[in-house]
Design a protein around this motif. Structure first.
Motif: not given
Length: 89
Positions: A40-69
């Motif tokens: 999410n990108k915001s200015v103050g309390t106004t949310n300007e844009s939100s998008k899903i960068l990565w997703n996986a259907k059968n793994s949680t480790e994938y998102c943990d690694n991608k998100g933290h990196s």
């Protein structure tokens, strides 16, 4: 940790820059099956844009690694944001 409709938010990074009005948020969500990393990108309390960068259907480790990196390497090291994981302080 926050539970909503079979979703578990495992990390919620709130990031600020030198200009305090700019906020970036990276949320890593584990779902009943799979996961997603939401940016999410915001200015103050106004949310300007939100998008899903990565997703996986059968793994949680994938998102943990991608998100933290993404937070550590891209936002903090490359762009100078200061990020705090609100779920794991």
């Amino acid at each position: 940790m926050c539970i909503r409709d079979s979703e578990l938010v495992t990390s919620l990074y709130n990031c600020t820059h030198k200009n305090n009005n700019l906020i970036r948020q990276v949320k890593i969500v584990h779902k009943e099956r799979g996961c997603e990393v939401i940016y999410n990108k915001s200015v103050g309390t106004t949310n300007e844009s939100s998008k899903i960068l990565w997703n996986a259907k059968n793994s949680t480790e994938y998102c943990d690694n991608k998100g933290h990196s993404f937070v550590e390497e891209k936002l903090q090291r490359e762009f100078g944001w200061v990020c705090i994981d609100e779920m794991n302080k």
